[in-house]
Design a protein around this motif. Sequence first.
Motif, PDB file in Angstrom:
ATOM      1  N   GLN A   1     102.928 -41.121 -40.136  1.00 15.86           N
ATOM      2  CA  GLN A   1     103.146 -42.537 -40.441  1.00 15.86           C
ATOM      3  C   GLN A   1     104.150 -42.641 -41.588  1.00 15.86           C
ATOM      4  O   GLN A   1     104.213 -41.742 -42.424  1.00 15.86           O
ATOM      5  N   PRO A   2     104.943 -43.722 -41.644  1.00 18.08           N
ATOM      6  CA  PRO A   2     105.843 -43.885 -42.793  1.00 18.08           C
ATOM      7  C   PRO A   2     105.018 -43.956 -44.100  1.00 18.08           C
ATOM      8  O   PRO A   2     103.882 -44.450 -44.050  1.00 18.08           O
ATOM      9  N   PRO A   3     105.525 -43.542 -45.226  1.00 15.89           N
ATOM     10  CA  PRO A   3     106.874 -42.995 -45.398  1.00 15.89           C
ATOM     11  C   PRO A   3     106.997 -41.565 -44.855  1.00 15.89           C
ATOM     12  O   PRO A   3     106.127 -40.733 -45.117  1.00 15.89           O
ATOM     13  N   ILE A   4     108.090 -41.359 -44.114  1.00 18.94           N
ATOM     14  CA  ILE A   4     108.333 -40.032 -43.522  1.00 18.94           C
ATOM     15  C   ILE A   4     109.604 -39.456 -44.133  1.00 18.94           C
ATOM     16  O   ILE A   4     110.610 -40.160 -44.269  1.00 18.94           O
ATOM     17  N   ARG A   5     109.542 -38.180 -44.516  1.00 18.08           N
ATOM     18  CA  ARG A   5     110.772 -37.464 -44.941  1.00 18.08           C
ATOM     19  C   ARG A   5     110.630 -36.017 -44.486  1.00 18.08           C
ATOM     20  O   ARG A   5     109.861 -35.259 -45.064  1.00 18.08           O
ATOM     21  N   VAL A   6     111.338 -35.662 -43.420  1.00 19.34           N
ATOM     22  CA  VAL A   6     111.245 -34.283 -42.931  1.00 19.34           C
ATOM     23  C   VAL A   6     112.635 -33.666 -42.723  1.00 19.34           C
ATOM     24  O   VAL A   6     113.601 -34.374 -42.448  1.00 19.34           O
ATOM     25  N   ALA A   7     112.672 -32.346 -42.848  1.00 21.79           N
ATOM     26  CA  ALA A   7     113.866 -31.564 -42.485  1.00 21.79           C
ATOM     27  C   ALA A   7     113.392 -30.546 -41.457  1.00 21.79           C
ATOM     28  O   ALA A   7     112.361 -29.889 -41.650  1.00 21.79           O
ATOM     29  N   VAL A   8     114.119 -30.432 -40.333  1.00 24.75           N
ATOM     30  CA  VAL A   8     113.666 -29.591 -39.222  1.00 24.75           C
ATOM     31  C   VAL A   8     114.754 -28.574 -38.860  1.00 24.75           C
ATOM     32  O   VAL A   8     115.749 -28.926 -38.210  1.00 24.75           O
ATOM     33  N   PRO A   9     114.593 -27.325 -39.278  1.00 19.99           N
ATOM     34  CA  PRO A   9     115.599 -26.316 -38.919  1.00 19.99           C
ATOM     35  C   PRO A   9     115.284 -25.707 -37.551  1.00 19.99           C
ATOM     36  O   PRO A   9     114.117 -25.663 -37.149  1.00 19.99           O
ATOM     37  N   GLY A  10     116.295 -25.226 -36.836  1.00 22.49           N
ATOM     38  CA  GLY A  10     116.009 -24.520 -35.586  1.00 22.49           C
ATOM     39  C   GLY A  10     117.256 -24.297 -34.761  1.00 22.49           C
ATOM     40  O   GLY A  10     118.325 -24.833 -35.045  1.00 22.49           O
ATOM     41  N   LYS A  11     117.076 -23.467 -33.710  1.00 28.93           N
ATOM     42  CA  LYS A  11     118.216 -23.170 -32.843  1.00 28.93           C
ATOM     43  C   LYS A  11     118.371 -24.257 -31.780  1.00 28.93           C
ATOM     44  O   LYS A  11     117.380 -24.854 -31.348  1.00 28.93           O
ATOM     45  N   ALA A  12     119.613 -24.457 -31.365  1.00 31.28           N
ATOM     46  CA  ALA A  12     119.892 -25.361 -30.249  1.00 31.28           C
ATOM     47  C   ALA A  12     120.933 -24.672 -29.368  1.00 31.28           C
ATOM     48  O   ALA A  12     121.631 -23.765 -29.829  1.00 31.28           O
ATOM     49  N   TYR A  13     120.973 -25.063 -28.093  1.00 30.06           N
ATOM     50  CA  TYR A  13     121.814 -24.347 -27.123  1.00 30.06           C
ATOM     51  C   TYR A  13     122.630 -25.333 -26.300  1.00 30.06           C
ATOM     52  O   TYR A  13     122.120 -26.371 -25.882  1.00 30.06           O
ATOM     53  N   ARG A  14     123.889 -24.971 -26.074  1.00 34.88           N
ATOM     54  CA  ARG A  14     124.733 -25.821 -25.219  1.00 34.88           C
ATOM     55  C   ARG A  14     125.625 -24.953 -24.350  1.00 34.88           C
ATOM     56  O   ARG A  14     126.122 -23.924 -24.811  1.00 34.88           O
ATOM     57  N   PHE A  15     125.814 -25.425 -23.122  1.00 35.83           N
ATOM     58  CA  PHE A  15     126.657 -24.708 -22.183  1.00 35.83           C
ATOM     59  C   PHE A  15     128.076 -25.222 -22.365  1.00 35.83           C
ATOM     60  O   PHE A  15     128.479 -26.209 -21.774  1.00 35.83           O
TER      61      PHE A  15
END
Length: 359
Positions: free
Chosen positions: A203-217
């Motif tokens: 629920q707000p207040p929300i403050r997040v940082a999300v690291p991770g891999k992503a893939y693109r063709f």
Amino acid sequence: MPLPRGGAYNAGTMATDTVEQLHAEALRGLAEAADARALDAWRIEILGRKGRLTSVLRGLAELSIDERRSVGAAANALKAELEAAFDERAEELRRASFAATLASDRIDVTLPARPHRRGGLHPVTQMTERILDAFRSMGFSVVEGPEVELDYYNFEALRIPADHPARDMWDTLWVDETVDGRRPLLLRTHTSPAQIRTMEQQQPPIRVAVPGKAYRFEATDTTHEWQMTQIEVLAVDEGLSMAHLKGTLLELMRRLFGRERQVRLQCSYFPFVEPGAEVAVDCFVCSGAGCHTCHQTGWIEMMGAGMVHPEIIESMGFDSARYTGFAAGMGVERLAMQAFGVDDIRYFYQNDLRLLQQF
Ligand code: FA5
């Protein structure tokens, strides 16, 4: 010189002489036996069942009683002496061989040890940590999301339906399986699905940082790879505006690259933000003049950003009249290129130690 055999002794003087001769020769032979094998050959030749001393002792029966007494006493004394001498020589050889082994196997404990090379964190990992540290210090917490993602979170919930042209922006690697036989799976093309997953859970207040891999063709070049690392940031609260987004990103860029770097925000379109922006930093190779690395533009694009679309705020069950949010998704390799002066993104995943050892 061949030794006379004991069986030939049938005269007392001859037999006594032979015992004496055998005495001298046996002791000489024993002293000359230089290893265990020679020693064993000596034992068989002199003391063995058919050995020379044994033959002398067997020959006693053929002697007169007087001769038998004197030769027998001498032969038995010789036997005891030779057996003791044999044991002594065997012990001597054993000690010598042990000493030789010790000498040849000696370890020089004063030799310096071979140096162990210390490994280091990959530059992209180092950059990820630097960025997350900056966000932590601004009050964001770090969460993660799945790399194999549902079409729903990667596209649908972000206002990118199946027929939306924006899907072309994220050329997708699909997974050959579905959930429940109907919900398509893919390798996430960005970390933005974490926005939806977070708003479902917090629920707000929300403050997040999300690291991770992503893939693109997509085709690779100096700034594009098939696999990249992104960090998504999301803030949802009362009264958040574009000014908060801009202030947060400028603070991040200055912490990472210093005050003298130029940062540019330009209008851009992402279906899940309104308004949307593209954030670029002046190229570290040419300082904005235009070069191969920045595709002659003078700028390197670092991230997409914008205000969370009110429809998404509503679809997550929050009142969009009260709550607003900002979000950004940055390419960690692009930021690492800039921070470490690497002019081609493809170097990061070639695993060439000559490059990796520099960081
Ligand atoms: C996105 O991925 C959006 N999800 C970003 C976003 C988040 C917008 C939140 C608004 C709100 P884009 O496709 O532009 O956007 O990628 C974001 C960043 O990832 C780029 O600026 C770039 O730094 C990096 N990036 C994108 N594609 C590649 C690639 N092929 N190789 C390396 N880095 C890439």
